[in-house]
Write an enzyme that holds these catalytic residues in place. Structure first.
Site, PDB file in Angstrom:
ATOM      1  CG  ASN A   9      -1.464   1.307   1.393  1.00 29.55           C
ATOM      2  OD1 ASN A   9      -1.891   2.168   0.507  1.00 29.55           O
ATOM      3  ND2 ASN A   9      -2.355   1.340   2.786  1.00 29.55           N
ATOM      4  CD1 TRP A  10       3.103   1.087  -2.933  1.00 30.43           C
ATOM      5  CD2 TRP A  10       3.305   2.395  -4.850  1.00 30.43           C
ATOM      6  NE1 TRP A  10       3.718   0.375  -3.963  1.00 30.43           N
ATOM      7  CE2 TRP A  10       3.977   0.953  -5.018  1.00 30.43           C
ATOM      8  CE3 TRP A  10       3.103   3.084  -6.061  1.00 30.43           C
ATOM      9  CZ2 TRP A  10       4.271   0.737  -6.272  1.00 30.43           C
ATOM     10  CZ3 TRP A  10       3.368   2.886  -7.377  1.00 30.43           C
ATOM     11  CH2 TRP A  10       4.291   1.579  -7.332  1.00 30.43           C
ATOM     12  CE  LYS A  11      -0.010   3.198   4.720  1.00 27.52           C
ATOM     13  NZ  LYS A  11       0.007   3.461   6.349  1.00 27.52           N
ATOM     14  CG  HIS A  99      -5.712   1.910   5.795  1.00 35.22           C
ATOM     15  ND1 HIS A  99      -5.148   2.772   6.664  1.00 35.22           N
ATOM     16  CD2 HIS A  99      -4.700   0.863   5.285  1.00 35.22           C
ATOM     17  CE1 HIS A  99      -3.892   2.545   6.788  1.00 35.22           C
ATOM     18  NE2 HIS A  99      -3.522   1.461   6.242  1.00 35.22           N
ATOM     19  CD  GLU A 101      -2.569   5.598   6.954  1.00 34.24           C
ATOM     20  OE1 GLU A 101      -2.758   5.691   5.737  1.00 34.24           O
ATOM     21  OE2 GLU A 101      -1.731   4.869   7.483  1.00 34.24           O
ATOM     22  CD  GLU A 171      -2.995  -2.295   7.791  1.00 32.18           C
ATOM     23  OE1 GLU A 171      -2.009  -2.487   7.023  1.00 32.18           O
ATOM     24  OE2 GLU A 171      -3.717  -1.245   7.541  1.00 32.18           O
ATOM     25  N   GLY A 177       3.136   2.422  10.677  1.00 35.20           N
ATOM     26  CA  GLY A 177       4.095   3.696  10.261  1.00 35.20           C
ATOM     27  C   GLY A 177       5.138   4.140  11.336  1.00 35.20           C
ATOM     28  CB  SER A 217       6.123  -1.418  11.474  1.00 34.43           C
ATOM     29  OG  SER A 217       5.778  -0.079  11.715  1.00 34.43           O
ATOM     30  N   GLY A 238       3.046  -0.864   4.212  1.00 29.01           N
ATOM     31  CA  GLY A 238       3.172   0.643   4.037  1.00 29.01           C
ATOM     32  C   GLY A 238       4.616   0.825   3.552  1.00 29.01           C
ATOM     33  N   GLY A 239       5.443   1.489   4.304  1.00 28.92           N
ATOM     34  CA  GLY A 239       6.680   2.133   4.244  1.00 28.92           C
ATOM     35  C   GLY A 239       7.478   1.149   3.533  1.00 28.92           C
TER      36      GLY A 239
HETATM   37  P1  13P Z   1       3.316   0.514   7.770  1.00 29.78           P
HETATM   38  O1  13P Z   1       3.983  -0.688   6.822  1.00 29.78           O
HETATM   39  O2  13P Z   1       4.205   1.853   6.972  1.00 29.78           O
HETATM   40  O3  13P Z   1       3.269   0.391   8.895  1.00 29.78           O
HETATM   41  O4  13P Z   1       2.038   0.694   7.149  1.00 29.78           O
HETATM   42  C1  13P Z   1       1.152  -0.366   7.189  1.00 29.78           C
HETATM   43  C2  13P Z   1      -0.216  -0.066   6.572  1.00 29.78           C
HETATM   44  O5  13P Z   1      -1.059   0.816   6.911  1.00 29.78           O
HETATM   45  C3  13P Z   1      -0.500  -0.720   5.494  1.00 29.78           C
HETATM   46  O6  13P Z   1      -1.789  -0.417   4.774  1.00 29.78           O
END
Ligand code: 13P
Length: 253
Positions: A9-11, A99, A101, A171, A177, A217, A238-239
């Site tokens: 997920n590149w956000k 999600h 967010e 999650e 993050g 993470s 994510g990251g």
């Molecule tokens: P991180 O891997 O950056 O913690 O993000 C996880 C995430 O929210 C994937 O949707």
């Protein structure tokens, strides 16, 4: 047998050139490796989706394209929204729904998430439904009841046939993050708990075939141990999905 799914997920990250380079590097890695035992998905920002899809298609890649969000309504006068049917037309087959967010920053509640899942299923796309508790819920030992509420108010409103088309992502919000992950045991406990709640509601066939991803993470250092847990069927990254070498290491963990 559940096939592992690793989804990046590149956000809201990367400029155009960076995004296209990342797709290209991921495909290069795919070509040099055997990823046949894993489903791999990239979930870029909407605006990069179509060129990413064309790149993947022209390269003969097996990588799946996903979408980070979709509208809760069908096509119409909803300025700024992107519908599930548009997502289907550009070649994506998976859509993130719920999600943290989206829940926290855009106030998406259970009613909206339920509509989104309906729109996604109407287009024969796969919803990846995200659930997870905040730190204060974990600290007050209400993480399990939080997850049950999130499942009951959205996913459990659907039939077993619909649910068999879904993927769940656990999650924990406190691990997203932050560089802090759930321990492999914490992840396994929650995944087993989630699977048992599907078992109670829908029976063993649906529960046993349900893919439950861990997100928060996940990185090349902790991936192997998290992914070796019995009920962890993949990762929502994510990251670490923003660097092709890290993403590859997780896929191969
Ligand atoms: P991180 O891997 O950056 O913690 O993000 C996880 C995430 O929210 C994937 O949707």
């Amino acid at each position: 047998m559940r096939k592992r799914l690793i989804a990046g997920n590149w956000k809201m990250n990367l400029h155009w050139n960076e995004a296209m380079s990342l797709v290209s590097e991921i495909v290069q890695n795919e070509n040099q490796s055997d990823w046949s035992s894993v489903d791999v998905a990239v979930i870029p920002p909407f605006i990069y989706s179509r060129p990413a899809f064309e790149f993947l298609k022209n390269a003969g890649s097996n990588i799946i394209l996903g979408s980070q969000n979709c509208a809760s309504t069908e096509n119409g006068a909803f300025t700024g929204e992107i519908s599930a049917s548009m997502i289907e037309q550009i070649g994506a087959t998976m859509v993130l729904v719920g999600h943290s967010e989206r829940r926290d920053y855009y106030n998406e509640d259970a009613a909206v998430l339920k509509e989104k899942i309906s729109r996604v299923l109407e287009q024969n796309l796969t919803p990846i439904f995200c659930c997870g508790e905040h730190l204060k819920q974990r600290k007050s030992n209400s993480h399990e009841s939080t997850i049950i509420d999130q499942l009951e108010s959205v996913v459990f409103q659907f039939s077993g046939e619909d649910v068999s088309k879904m993927v769940i992502a656990y999650e924990p919000v406190w691990a997203i993050g932050k560089g802090e992950t759930a321990s492999p045991q914490q992840a396994q406990d929650m995944h087993a708990f989630i699977r048992s709640s599907f078992h109670k509601k829908y029976g063993s066939e649906i529960a046993d075939n349900l893919r439950i991803l861990y997100g928060g993470s996940m990185n090349p250092t902790n991936a192997a141990e998290l992914l070796s847990q019995t009920d962890v069927d993949g990762g929502l990254i994510g990251g670490a999905a923003l660097a092709a070498d890290k993403f590859k290491a997780i896929i191969e963990a």
